[in-house]
Enzyme design. Structure first.
Site, PDB file in Angstrom:
ATOM      1  N   PHE B 245     -23.028 -58.132  21.964  1.00 28.81           N
ATOM      2  CA  PHE B 245     -23.744 -57.117  23.061  1.00 28.81           C
ATOM      3  C   PHE B 245     -24.244 -57.517  24.184  1.00 28.81           C
ATOM      4  O   PHE B 245     -24.898 -57.207  24.941  1.00 28.81           O
ATOM      5  CB  PHE B 245     -24.916 -56.345  22.084  1.00 28.81           C
ATOM      6  CG  PHE B 245     -24.297 -56.013  20.712  1.00 28.81           C
ATOM      7  CD1 PHE B 245     -23.400 -54.802  20.691  1.00 28.81           C
ATOM      8  CD2 PHE B 245     -25.009 -56.483  19.674  1.00 28.81           C
ATOM      9  CE1 PHE B 245     -23.230 -54.411  19.195  1.00 28.81           C
ATOM     10  CE2 PHE B 245     -24.765 -55.958  18.134  1.00 28.81           C
ATOM     11  CZ  PHE B 245     -23.839 -54.972  18.213  1.00 28.81           C
ATOM     12  N   GLY B 471     -16.373 -57.092  16.634  1.00 31.83           N
ATOM     13  CA  GLY B 471     -16.871 -55.656  16.149  1.00 31.83           C
ATOM     14  C   GLY B 471     -16.153 -54.615  16.780  1.00 31.83           C
ATOM     15  O   GLY B 471     -16.179 -53.429  16.393  1.00 31.83           O
ATOM     16  N   THR B 472     -15.441 -54.734  17.968  1.00 33.22           N
ATOM     17  CA  THR B 472     -14.965 -53.750  18.637  1.00 33.22           C
ATOM     18  C   THR B 472     -13.604 -53.136  18.141  1.00 33.22           C
ATOM     19  O   THR B 472     -13.152 -52.192  18.461  1.00 33.22           O
ATOM     20  CB  THR B 472     -14.590 -54.176  19.919  1.00 33.22           C
ATOM     21  OG1 THR B 472     -13.788 -55.374  19.929  1.00 33.22           O
ATOM     22  CG2 THR B 472     -15.837 -54.803  20.815  1.00 33.22           C
ATOM     23  N   ARG B 593      -7.156 -43.769  27.978  1.00 36.64           N
ATOM     24  CA  ARG B 593      -6.526 -43.442  26.518  1.00 36.64           C
ATOM     25  C   ARG B 593      -6.703 -44.271  25.434  1.00 36.64           C
ATOM     26  O   ARG B 593      -7.374 -45.428  25.708  1.00 36.64           O
ATOM     27  CB  ARG B 593      -4.981 -44.270  26.833  1.00 36.64           C
ATOM     28  CG  ARG B 593      -3.901 -43.851  25.920  1.00 36.64           C
ATOM     29  CD  ARG B 593      -2.454 -43.982  26.259  1.00 36.64           C
ATOM     30  NE  ARG B 593      -1.497 -43.842  25.164  1.00 36.64           N
ATOM     31  CZ  ARG B 593      -0.562 -44.575  25.062  1.00 36.64           C
ATOM     32  NH1 ARG B 593      -0.107 -45.519  25.985  1.00 36.64           N
ATOM     33  NH2 ARG B 593       0.303 -44.356  24.108  1.00 36.64           N
ATOM     34  N   ASN B 596      -7.123 -46.453  19.336  1.00 32.04           N
ATOM     35  CA  ASN B 596      -7.264 -46.518  18.171  1.00 32.04           C
ATOM     36  C   ASN B 596      -8.409 -45.447  17.776  1.00 32.04           C
ATOM     37  O   ASN B 596      -9.602 -45.835  17.947  1.00 32.04           O
ATOM     38  CB  ASN B 596      -7.365 -47.914  17.217  1.00 32.04           C
ATOM     39  CG  ASN B 596      -7.649 -47.466  15.816  1.00 32.04           C
ATOM     40  OD1 ASN B 596      -7.706 -46.475  15.293  1.00 32.04           O
ATOM     41  ND2 ASN B 596      -7.897 -48.747  15.141  1.00 32.04           N
ATOM     42  N   PRO B 597      -8.081 -44.252  17.332  1.00 32.60           N
ATOM     43  CA  PRO B 597      -9.052 -43.265  17.333  1.00 32.60           C
ATOM     44  C   PRO B 597     -10.167 -43.823  16.323  1.00 32.60           C
ATOM     45  O   PRO B 597     -11.222 -43.340  16.291  1.00 32.60           O
ATOM     46  CB  PRO B 597      -8.420 -41.895  17.015  1.00 32.60           C
ATOM     47  CG  PRO B 597      -6.917 -42.030  17.411  1.00 32.60           C
ATOM     48  CD  PRO B 597      -6.737 -43.664  17.423  1.00 32.60           C
ATOM     49  N   GLU B 669     -19.269 -49.521  26.376  1.00 33.39           N
ATOM     50  CA  GLU B 669     -20.770 -49.224  26.747  1.00 33.39           C
ATOM     51  C   GLU B 669     -21.074 -48.000  27.052  1.00 33.39           C
ATOM     52  O   GLU B 669     -22.307 -47.663  27.047  1.00 33.39           O
ATOM     53  CB  GLU B 669     -20.975 -50.291  27.885  1.00 33.39           C
ATOM     54  CG  GLU B 669     -20.971 -51.661  27.335  1.00 33.39           C
ATOM     55  CD  GLU B 669     -20.599 -52.749  28.385  1.00 33.39           C
ATOM     56  OE1 GLU B 669     -21.727 -53.384  28.671  1.00 33.39           O
ATOM     57  OE2 GLU B 669     -19.410 -52.992  28.776  1.00 33.39           O
TER      58      GLU B 669
END
Lengths: 183, 709
Positions: B245, B471-472, B593, B596-597, B669
């Site tokens: 973060f 973690g993204t 775009r 990865n939904p 963010e």
């Protein structure tokens, strides 16, 4: 000559995930540090080391406990289950599978504690234990419905700073077979 | 040798389809090892000792008693620590001296690192650290932050200190409607679940560090500069990172571990305690913000002025760029923004998720709600009437601005059309109900990166890039991007990240990680496909190509590039107890775009969850007398937990960056931006009372009561 100094170490046997480990520990060693530093079971995480975040949650005799607030010497004779002991070989525990499928995590650091907590939550609920979110706590009211609110209340000792709570609650509900109640 | 695939095995697109995390199994079984969990032979354990005074000089460090304890190996402090190079400019500017430990006797804030005790076990190191006698010559300290400080001064940070056009005073005088208010946000802490941890080992003149960070080549370059080494002599590995973060760059733990390892000639691990994390790893500065809006009766802005103040330390200048949203979201004939800092005897603040935009959007989007109320115009309509054609400050075109589409889609799904605009008229038992909305924006960019891509002899592919997955879901996103760029299936792509040996790459920061790394991976894949088309066979060692996006990114046309979003919240307020509960939230984003939904939704919801936390819970408080925190732990510093977070929905509209090879913008963010304002606006709608100071604590709700309800 004065009195002999008090011993600072003890030999103990810990039973973890069905295996027995005998080791000599500094009396100050927490169960968390014994698992991580001595037994190389690093799946149990240290987030705060003072009982405030839940990352170190393990199961002690089937009930959840924060291992940072347990001394290793006091855990002798207890049946300890950590995140490493939940899967059945290659087959994930249903809670683990639901976290994986529903993306109930991000960085993954609080995840072992969340999963251990969730395993116990499902059992506590099935055993009819009420929570602060339970409307009717009389024993004759029976097992409360495992709503999202119930799951959130019962899981609130486990912090997730990535903010994965929404999918964690879904994962716990799925593993408990309570997806409809937890919408 | 095997024959190279002449045609891609699978051509259907993976980008845009949901994939569970490639490291997911390791994370749910506990197999994923984080920085403090990699075994080292002969490991010693370091424990930092922090100052107990907020300003002064170290008179003496008496280490004799500590050194006499069992297992204690060394005590490092300013009197005996190796000297460091600190007068360099790194990838993101000059170093924060808080990381360059033990170089002098001055103490610039409470919780400043003054010594490291190293012992055979963590228990021994901790006891010795508690025993260490450090004496100080204490000096009076000043930690009183406010916007009224005469010593505040404007600072150009990553953005200019001041932007100005038109005549603000004349515009206000000519405006039919004026909003002139001050907003404050408190000191906030990242509180990543994994405390900072590093293990350092020297092998000859080479330094190896196992770390938890947001950019392994970034940390590598900083450590190389500090220890006067060639970057090739430093390797930093950071495979799994338990959240960052903005807080996980070069910090005291890597530097102290490297020093101690060099002194002792054995590996040393330094793990910060949770309390130490609160004073050594940065934080979001408190802000004071004043906003003046002038509009005609129809809500069209004539004046937008946004002034922001934040605190910084006496040793490091950090600007919380809270004027950012005002420079992007709305235009006016008279448009003025400024960012000023006050230097105090406090730790150095740093970037924290949506630096600038998070506090700035709270002030601006609250003020816009106040303007909507005064004009008698729906808050969404007010924003649509003030959509700019070009960048309000830059005049540059937008590379896609789908904010209006976000509001329209969000309004439809949230049921905004049925909203009664009057405050304080909805009840559910003891609860007053309200809804609120706010706009979100966050800049997007790309940082030069390199990637190596190998076609393996077995027909699979390996990507090596010094990306960080904090973690993204970066590993998984890059797997999908690489698969599409190679024309293969994701199962045939292996992505390795978190190792400075993979070459320089942008950090996991500024919402720029996935975009920057995807660009490098795409470039490498293009070249690899060309190579494979020419070579018939793949040798056992595979065929490896390297990409470097420095030139391509340098050639990018200047445009206003941002992700946008519309935030919606419904709250319930009990004015008898002061409790505020968020009942539901919806965020609709235009963020390029979506690779990865599954993981993107998690990240956006995570940001919105931070918004709840910021609006209602988070506040670090300093004691004026000691200059130190009250309750610097996760009991004293509240972050939202399960029971605070309702069902949150995040979704997106079609969007792209036309100049990005994959069309990516950034999602890390924008999810927190505007979220606190939407909640505060909903609290007003519930109670009729404006809360301009965060967090909206029960005592503030009790004191504020209701207006005309």
């Amino acid at each position: 000559m004065g009195p002999a100094p008090a011993p600072t170490h003890s030999a103990i046997t810990l039973q973890v995930n069905g295996e027995k480990y005998t080791l000599s520990v500094d009396h100050r060693t927490t169960l968390l540090d014994a698992l991580r530093e001595r037994l190389d079971l690093t799946g149990t995480k240290k987030g705060c080391d003072q009982g405030q975040c839940g990352a170190c949650t393990v199961l002690l005799d089937g009930r959840r406990a924060v291992s940072c607030l347990q001394l290793a010497v006091a855990a002798e004779g207890r049946e300890i289950t950590t995140i490493e002991g939940l899967a059945d070989g290659e087959r994930l525990h249903p809670v683990q599978q639901a976290f994986l499928d529903l993306d109930g995590y991000q960085c993954g650091y609080c995840t072992p504690g969340q999963i251990c907590s969730a395993v116990a939550v499902i059992e506590e609920h099935a055993a009819g234990w009420p929570s602060a979110a339970t409307d009717d706590v009389r024993p004759e009211a029976g097992v409360p419905e495992l709503t999202a609110e119930e799951i959130r209340e019962r899981m609130s000792g486990n912090l997730c700073r990535c903010g994965a709570y929404v999918s964690i609650v879904q994962a716990v509900a799925r593993a408990a077979g309570a997806e409809e109640a937890a919408v | 040798m095997t024959t190279a695939p002449t045609r891609p095995a699978a051509a259907q697109g993976s980008v845009g389809t949901a994939h569970t995390r490639v490291e997911g199994r390791d994370k749910v079984t506990g197999a994923a090892r984080y920085a403090a969990e990699i075994p080292f032979t002969g490991l010693a354990h370091g424990w930092l000792v922090l100052s107990t005074v907020a300003r002064g000089r170290i008179r003496a460090v008496d280490a004799d008693a500590a050194l006499a304890l069992p297992g204690v190996l060394a005590v490092l402090h300013h009197g005996n620590a190796p000297r460091l190079v600190t007068d360099y400019v790194g990838m993101l500017g000059v170093p924060d001296p808080t990381a360059a430990v033990f170089q002098h006797d001055r103490v610039p804030h409470a919780g400043w690192p003054v010594a490291l005790v190293v012992a055979e076990t963590p228990e021994q190191a901790r006891e010795a650290a508690d025993t260490l006698a450090v004496r100080y010559d204490e000096e009076p300290h000043d930690i009183a932050f406010s916007a009224a400080r005469p010593d505040a001064y404007p600072v150009d940070g990553y953005t200019p200190a001041v932007t100005e056009k038109g005549d603000v005073e004349a515009g206000l005088a000519a405006s039919a409607v004026v909003v002139d208010e001050e907003y404050t946000t408190p000191e906030e802490h990242h509180s990543a679940m994994e405390p900072h941890a590093a293990t350092a080992r020297w092998d000859g003149g080479r330094l190896e560090v196992v770390d938890s960070n947001q950019g392994s080549t970034w940390v590598q370059s900083e450590l190389a500069a500090m220890f006067a080494l060639d970057p090739s002599a430093v390797r930093v590995v950071s495979e799994h990172v338990g959240g960052g973060f903005g807080s996980k760059g070069v910090r005291a733990q890597q530097v102290a571990a490297a020093m101690a390892a060099s002194v002792l000639g054995r590996p040393v691990r330094v793990v910060l305690t949770r309390r130490q994390v609160f004073s050594l790893t940065g934080y979001r500065s408190p802000t004071a913000q004043r906003i003046r809006l002038g509009a005609d009766a129809g809500g069209r802005l004539r004046v937008l002025e946004h002034r922001s103040w934040n605190q910084t330390s006496t040793v490091y200048e950090f600007v919380e760029s809270s004027a950012g949203p005002a420079r992007v979201l709305y235009d006016a004939e008279a448009h003025r923004t400024s960012q000023e800092v006050v230097r105090l005897d406090v730790p150095s603040p740093t970037w924290m998720r949506a630096p600038g935009e998070a506090p700035g959007s709270f002030a601006l989007e609250s003020a816009f709600d106040e303007l909507a109320e005064k004009c008698g115009i729906d808050p969404i309509e007010l924003r649509l009437r003030n959509e700019p054609e070009t960048g309000p400050v830059s005049g540059l075109p937008f590379a896609g601005r789908n904010l209006a589409a976000c509001f329209r889609e969000g309004a439809r799904r949230f049921g905004w059309a049925e909203r009664d605009p009057r405050p304080g008229v909805r009840r559910d038992g003891r609860w007053l109900l309200g809804t609120g909305t706010a706009a979100a924006s966050f800049p997007v960019g790309a940082g030069a990166s390199t990637a190596a891509l190998t076609a393996e002899a077995d027909g699979t592919f390996t990507v090596r890039i010094a990306a960080a997955d904090i973690g993204t879901g970066a590993r998984t996103a890059l797997t999908l991007v690489a698969a599409d760029a190679l024309g293969t299936a994701p199962e045939r792509v292996r992505v390795r990240v978190g190792d400075s040996a993979f070459g320089s790459a942008w950090i996991a920061g500024g919402s720029m990680g996935t975009r920057s790394w995807s660009w490098a991976v795409t470039e490498a894949a293009r070249e690899l496909r060309e190579r494979l088309a020419l070579s018939g066979e793949i040798p056992p060692e595979g065929i490896t190509v390297r990409s470097d996006t420095t030139e391509a990114i340098g050639a990018l046309a200047r445009k206003e590039r941002h992700s946008f979003g519309a935030q919606f919240a419904e709250v319930a307020v009990d004015v008898a107890t002061g409790e505020v509960r968020v009942r539901r939230m919806l965020g609709i984003f235009a963020a390029g775009r979506i690779v990865n939904p599954l993981t993107a939704r998690s990240q956006l919801i995570g940001g919105m969850t931070w918004g709840i936390s910021m609006a209602l819970h988070e506040e670090a408080v300093r004691d004026r007398v000691t200059g130190a925190h009250y309750g610097a732990d996760l009991a004293g510093y509240h972050v939202a937990t399960h029971a605070d977070v309702p069902r949150i929905e995040a979704d997106w509209v079609d969007d792209t960056d036309p100049d990005d090879p994959v069309g990516i913008k950034g999602i890390g963010e924008v999810g927190i931006v505007g979220a606190a304002a939407a909640i505060a606006n909903a609290v007003w709608h519930a109670t009729g009372v404006r809360h301009r100071a965060l967090p909206i604590r029960p005592d503030r709700v009790l004191t504020g009561g209701t207006a005309g309800v």
